[in-house]
Enzyme design. Structure first.
Site, PDB file in Angstrom:
ATOM      1  N   THR A   1      10.765  19.807   8.453  1.00  0.00           N
ATOM      2  CA  THR A   1      11.731  19.996   9.532  1.00  0.00           C
ATOM      3  C   THR A   1      13.075  19.441   9.092  1.00  0.00           C
ATOM      4  OG1 THR A   1      12.229  19.515  11.864  1.00  0.00           O
ATOM      5  CG2 THR A   1      11.033  17.822  10.655  1.00  0.00           C
TER       6      THR A   1
ATOM      7  N   HIS B   1      -2.250   7.859   9.593  1.00  0.00           N
ATOM      8  CA  HIS B   1      -2.761   6.693   8.875  1.00  0.00           C
ATOM      9  C   HIS B   1      -4.293   6.636   8.866  1.00  0.00           C
ATOM     10  CE1 HIS B   1      -2.199   3.190   6.644  1.00  0.00           C
ATOM     11  NE2 HIS B   1      -1.583   2.387   7.505  1.00  0.00           N
TER      12      HIS B   1
END
Length: 423
Positions: free
Chosen positions: A341, A394
Site C-alpha cells: 500500500t 506475530h
C-alpha cells in the site's frame, strides 16, 4: 412473466444491497439492458434483462439487502409493443396521454393539475425518496437531484431538508420543537448535519479492519530507503522504457520486484494461518492497494515473480483504472498472498498499515522526501528518502524475521540492478 433474481457472484459473496434501479415500473426494456446496480462487499455488479419486455414490478427497493437467488422484480414477457396483457396496459396509458391532449388548453384544470404535479414528479424519484419527502412535507419538484438523468434519491431529499429547514413549518408537530431549543441555550440556530448510509463496501472494510486487529497479533517494524539509485535509473531509462513498452516506469514495479525477492527468502511472510496449520504459498500474487471512490480496494497482480517491469506496470495501471471506474471483477480481488500500500501518493510520511487478512504481511510505502544523510564520518548529503513499514502477524512471524525481510527489501531497492537477478 419472468422473475428478476440476484445472480450468483462468487463463493465468498452471499448477499448484496440494491444500489440503484436504472429503470422504473412500466418502463420498456430490451434484452441486455441494465436494470439495476447491486452493491456487494467487493464490487458493484450490474444486473441486465435476460429478455425484452416491461418492468412490471420492483419488489426490493434501493437500500435493501438481498440474498443470492432472491427475486427482486418481475418482467413481463415480450417486447414493449408486443402482445400480452402487461404490454397492453402501457399502451392504454399512452392512449390516455394522447386523449387528454386536446383538453390541455382548458385553463380551469391547470391549477388542479398543479396538486397532482408533485405525484407526477414523484415518478422520477425512488420509492424511499418519495416516502421521506411525504414524511417531511417536501415537494419533490423543489429537490435538487445529483443524478445525471434527474432522478431524485433519498440522499437528495435529506440534503434538501438540511439545506432548507424553512419548509419544515407545515408539520405542526415540529413547530413546538423550536421553542424547546432556546430554553437549553442562547441561540435558536440548529447546526446542519448530513446523515449518509454507509456503503456496503465501506461497512465491509470497517468490519475486516477491526477483525484484523482483533484476531492477529499485529506488529509493525520500520526502515528507510535511499531512493537515489531508483530515481537515477528512472531518469535515464524512462523515455526508452515508455517508447518500447507504452507505459511509464513507476516505483511500484521496483517495490513489487523487491517484495517478491524478499518473500522468496522469508516464505513464512508469504503464508496464512488455517486453524493450527501454516499454509506456505509457493506463488506470489501481490495485492496493490488502490483508492477508489467508495474506499480502498486491493486488486491482485498474479504471478508477479514471472512478470517483467513493464508487465507489472501495465497490470497495475489496468487494475487501478478498473478500480476507479468500478469495473473490477471478483477474480481481480481474490487470492492475494501479500499486499503493498502506498500512502505516499497522498503525502503520508509514516504510517502503520493494517493487515489484509488472511495475509500475514503488508508493506507500507510513504512519501519520498529530501533528508540530510550521513554518507561517511566527513560528509552529509541531501538524499531522497522514503520510510517503509512492514506490519506482520506475530503469531507466525518472529520479530527478527520481519526485520530481516524489511532490510532485504531495502537492500534490493537501493541496488535496483540486483532486482533483475533476485526477481
Amino acid at each position: 412473466m419472468s422473475e428478476i433474481k440476484v445472480p450468483a457472484m462468487g463463493e465468498s459473496i452471499t448477499e448484496g444491497t440494491v444500489s440503484r434501479w436504472m429503470v422504473k415500473e412500466g418502463d420498456t426494456v430490451n434484452q441486455g439492458d441494465v436494470l439495476l446496480e447491486l452493491e456487494t462487499d467487493k464490487v458493484n455488479i450490474e444486473i441486465s434483462a435476460e429478455e425484452s419486455g416491461v418492468l412490471e414490478k420492483i419488489i426490493r427497493q434501493e437500500g435493501e439487502t438481498v440474498e443470492i437467488g432472491e427475486t427482486i422484480g418481475t418482467l413481463s414477457a415480450g417486447s414493449g409493443g408486443g402482445s400480452g396483457a402487461p404490454a397492453s396496459e402501457p399502451a392504454a396509458e399512452e392512449k390516455k396521454a394522447v386523449t387528454p391532449a386536446p383538453e390541455a388548453p382548458t385553463p380551469p384544470p391547470a391549477p388542479d393539475a398543479a396538486a397532482p404535479e408533485s405525484s407526477d414528479s414523484a415518478k422520477t424519484a425512488s420509492p424511499s425518496a418519495r416516502k421521506l419527502a411525504r414524511e417531511r412535507g417536501i415537494e419533490l419538484d423543489q429537490v435538487q437531484s445529483k443524478d445525471p438523468i434527474g432522478r431524485v434519491y433519498q440522499d437528495d431529499v435529506k440534503s434538501h431538508n438540511n439545506q432548507a429547514p424553512a419548509p419544515a413549518a407545515p408539520p405542526a408537530s415540529k413547530a413546538p420543537a423550536a421553542p424547546s431549543a432556546p430554553a437549553a441555550g442562547s441561540s435558536t440556530y440548529t447546526k446542519p448535519v448530513e446523515r449518509q448510509r454507509m456503503s456496503r463496501r465501506r461497512a465491509t472494510i470497517a468490519k475486516r479492519l477491526v477483525e484484523a486487529q482483533q484476531t492477529a497479533a499485529m506488529l509493525t517494524t520500520f526502515n528507510e530507503v535511499d531512493m537515489t539509485a531508483i530515481m537515477d535509473v528512472r531518469k535515464r531509462r524512462k523515455d526508452k522504457f515508455k517508447e518500447k513498452h507504452e507505459i511509464n516506469l513507476g516505483f511500484m514495479s521496483f517495490f513489487t520486484k523487491a517484495v517478491v525477492g524478499a518473500l522468496k527468502k522469508f516464505p513464512t511472510i508469504n503464508a496464512e494461518i488455517d486453524g493450527e496449520d501454516v499454509v506456505l504459498k509457493k506463488y506470489y500474487d501481490i495485492g496493490i492497494a488502490v483508492s477508489a471512490k467508495e474506499g480502498l480496494v486491493v486488486p491482485v497482480v498474479r504471478d508477479a515473480d514471472r512478470l517483467g517491469f513493464a508487465e507489472i506496470e501495465k497490470s497495475i495501471a489496468d487494475l487501478a483504472s478498473k478500480a476507479r471506474s468500478n469495473t473490477l471483477a471478483l477474480s481481480d480481488l481474490q487470492g492475494g498472498t501479500f499486499t503493498i500500500t502506498n500512502g505516499g501518493t497522498f503525502g503520508s510520511l509514516l504510517s502503520t498499515p493494517i493487515l489484509n487478512t488472511p495475509q500475514v504481511g503488508i508493506l507500507g510505502m510513504h512519501k519520498i522526501q529530501l533528508r540530510p544523510v550521513a554518507i561517511d564520518a566527513e560528509r552529509m548529503e541531501n538524499r531522497p528518502m522514503m520510510y517503509i513499514a512492514l506490519s506482520y502477524d506475530h503469531r507466525i512471524i518472529d520479530g527478527s524475521e520481519a526485520v530481516r525481510f524489511l532490510v532485504t527489501v531495502k537492500e534490493l531497492l537501493e541496488d535496483p540492478e540486483s532486482l533483475l537477478i533476485e526477481g
